[in-house]
Design an enzyme around this catalytic site. Structure first.
Site, PDB file in Angstrom:
ATOM      1  N   GLU A  34      -1.744  -9.284   3.436  1.00  0.00           N
ATOM      2  CA  GLU A  34      -1.656  -9.885   4.770  1.00  0.00           C
ATOM      3  C   GLU A  34      -3.009 -10.320   5.309  1.00  0.00           C
ATOM      4  OE1 GLU A  34      -1.666  -5.316   5.621  1.00  0.00           O
ATOM      5  OE2 GLU A  34      -1.006  -6.679   4.048  1.00  0.00           O
ATOM      6  N   CYS A  42       0.836  -1.195   0.000  1.00  0.00           N
ATOM      7  CA  CYS A  42       0.000   0.000   0.000  1.00  0.00           C
ATOM      8  C   CYS A  42       0.879   1.256   0.000  1.00  0.00           C
ATOM      9  CB  CYS A  42      -0.977  -0.050   1.182  1.00  0.00           C
ATOM     10  SG  CYS A  42      -2.335   1.131   1.026  1.00  0.00           S
ATOM     11  N   HIS A  61      -3.559  -5.163   0.316  1.00  0.00           N
ATOM     12  CA  HIS A  61      -3.020  -5.661   1.591  1.00  0.00           C
ATOM     13  C   HIS A  61      -3.098  -7.193   1.612  1.00  0.00           C
ATOM     14  CE1 HIS A  61      -2.669  -1.853   3.928  1.00  0.00           C
ATOM     15  NE2 HIS A  61      -3.584  -1.445   3.072  1.00  0.00           N
TER      16      HIS A  61
END
Length: 557
Positions: free
Chosen positions: A527, A398, A525
């Site tokens: 994750e 990001c 993102h």
């Protein structure tokens, strides 16, 4: 629907989220389908506007919901996909009741906490509990509800009352209450004190809820006489007093519960013994033991803004953990405050500046995570420059991707004042710009949130190969600024390749530097979708590159 309610007492931050997730894991291992709801008694409608310093990270769901980080625990532990409605806040409840009042739904009645707010809470819980979250048809068997905060908080009173009414209306066999409490050890004597838990349970009982199980948090295992004392004064059978003492890693918590027959006590309370099987936690056991036995580690420099509170980057840390374990390594995360790398800090805090640079230079790879605001940006740019020039594996997420574009524009294109309009509105070379997008959230309808598709422009790139040669990926987003599409031609001429774009090809999603062993930036993102046993592709690539295994892995896969 059967409900398992997890409440907390004595102090907050006891690990109710991990306890609730672990209960879900054990019930799932017994062959049951599990869903979960997190109740946050704060007045914010969601976690989107809260500081990571105060509340930890904002976890983003597929549907764009910005929620509490505990929902991330549920998704990772239970391998489910939750929705924004699985996170209930006081703000959401009051908003829904006030909207109904404005529409005239209450027909001239005086709108009150009881029954209107409590009814809204009950209805919300019952309607969300039946929505499948595991990709299968039909409702789950059990809904695990975690009530945030501690019993006795003014904010949580309407929720306690609503859940008391729920327990009464669904019946004894469909409701199980587990109270998580602290057993402190005081002074030199080292005696385990039960009084805080006694008070907490008494408070709960006074509010009309009686715990069926106690989950006691302590540093060391509970002594037998402590258990007996708790049983006597809290009206809970000794067999239903669970001890969640400190463990080497949180994957041990479901095993701890299983070893104490927590599943038996819960299933007995829910009248599910005839339906459930004995828990199969073989894969979970292997994972926990594998992690404990790992000896080699890899040093990862995490250059961020909120490094004072590691919960600010909880999902990033978990994604690194999943990727490292897949490579039979332990993660050794070196936290670097981005502002310590900046030239100004060399004058103001020379020791912190020297230590930050020494840490950066000794790491095997560099990760710059997401963030908002301009603090520490120049330090992140220096970290990206260091990684690019010294061929150190780099992953920018990001903001971290935008940083790598700004750095490349300054150093390679020679645009010394290149910047993002987020940090410098008057920059002559805006390489990152505000790109509004109509969104389902109210925050100015500008944030790009939730799951979006990224299409690979070529399959001959590292990221596509890491995603198993997929033509596209769907990952979660949370940002307002993006790489300026007008500057892409110049950047690509000088060697920076944008290998992933959205379907309109106006939004840059993935960048790579082909002349570098591993220099990747992603606008999304990754994750948030990383799972134990299924690490996120960009994170896996970073760790493989840091340990010299990337080429072999890509060749094999």
């Amino acid at each position: 629907m059967k409900y398992v309610l997890v409440t907390g007492g004595v102090v907050s931050g006891l690990g109710k989220g991990v306890t609730a997730s672990s209960i879900g894991v054990v019930l799932k291992a017994c062959g049951l389908r599990v869903t979960s709801i997190k109740i946050d008694p704060y007045l914010n409608t969601d976690a989107g506007t809260m500081s990571p310093f105060e509340h930890g990270e904002v976890f983003v769901l597929d549907d764009g919901g910005e929620v509490d980080l505990d929902l991330g625990n549920y998704e990772r532990f239970l391998d489910v996909t939750l929705t924004r409605d699985n996170n209930i806040t006081t703000g959401k409840i009051y908003q829904s009741v006030l909207e109904r009042e404005r529409r005239g739904d209450y027909l001239g009645k005086t709108v009150q906490v009881v029954p209107h707010i409590t009814d809204a809470i009950k209805n919300w819980v019952e309607s969300v509990a039946v929505i499948p979250v595991d990709g299968k048809e039909g409702p789950a068997d059990v809904c695990v509800i975690e009530l945030g905060g501690t019993v006795g908080d003014i904010e949580s009173m309407p929720f306690i009352e609503a859940l008391r009414q729920l327990s009464f209306s669904v019946g004894q066999d469909n409701f199980c209450l587990i109270h998580v409490s602290l057993i402190p050890v005081l002074g030199v004597v080292g005696e385990q004190k039960t009084k805080p838990t006694q008070h907490s349970v008494r408070e709960l009982r006074a509010l009309g809820l009686t715990p069926h199980l106690l989950a006691c948090r302590s540093a060391q295992p509970l002594l037998q006489n402590t258990k007996e004392k708790l049983s006597q004064f809290c009206h809970v059978p000794a067999s239903n007093i669970l001890n969640i003492h400190d463990v080497p890693n949180i994957w041990h918590v479901p095993l701890l519960l299983r070893n104490q027959n927590a599943h038996y006590a819960i299933l007995k309370q829910l009248n599910y013994l005839s339906v459930a099987t004995s828990p199969d936690l073989q894969e979970w056991t292997t994972r926990a033991e594998t992690y404990d036995n790992l000896t080699n580690s890899v040093r990862i420099a995490m250059v961020g803004k909120y490094v004072g509170l590691t919960d600010s980057y909880l999902s990033v840390v978990k994604a690194l953990l999943h990727a490292c374990i897949a490579c039979s390594l332990k993660p050794s995360v070196d936290w670097i405050a981005a502002s310590d790398l900046e030239n100004d800090s060399a004058k103001l805090t020379p020791e912190a500046h020297a230590a930050a640079w020494e840490t950066l230079r000794s790491a095997a790879c560099v990760l710059v995570p997401g963030g908002f605001g301009d603090r520490g940006v120049e330090g992140m740019i220096l970290a990206a420059k260091y990684a690019r020039e010294n061929h150190v594996p780099y992953l920018g997420i990001c903001l971290g991707m935008q940083i790598s574009v700004i750095e490349f524009a300054r150093s390679v294109l020679g645009l010394s004042r290149a910047n993002s309009t987020e940090f410098d509105n008057s920059t002559p070379d805006p390489v990152v710009i505000f790109m509004p997008e109509g969104s389902r959230t109210h925050m100015g309808s500008t944030m790009r949130l939730g799951s979006r598709r990224t299409v690979f422009q070529t399959l001959d790139c590292i990221t596509s190969k890491l995603y198993h040669n997929s033509e596209y990926v769907e990952e979660r987003h949370r940002h307002r600024y993006e790489v300026n599409p007008d500057i892409i031609g110049k950047l690509e001429e000088c060697g920076l390749k944008f290998v992933g774009k959205d379907e309109s090809e106006r939004r840059m999603e993935i960048l790579e530097l082909p002349s570098h062993p591993f220099y990747v930036g992603v606008q999304f993102h990754p994750e948030f979708k990383s799972r134990p046993g299924r690490p996120s592709a960009p994170f896996l690539g970073l760790i493989l590159a840091a340990t010299g295994q990337l080429d072999a892995y890509l060749g094999k896969h």
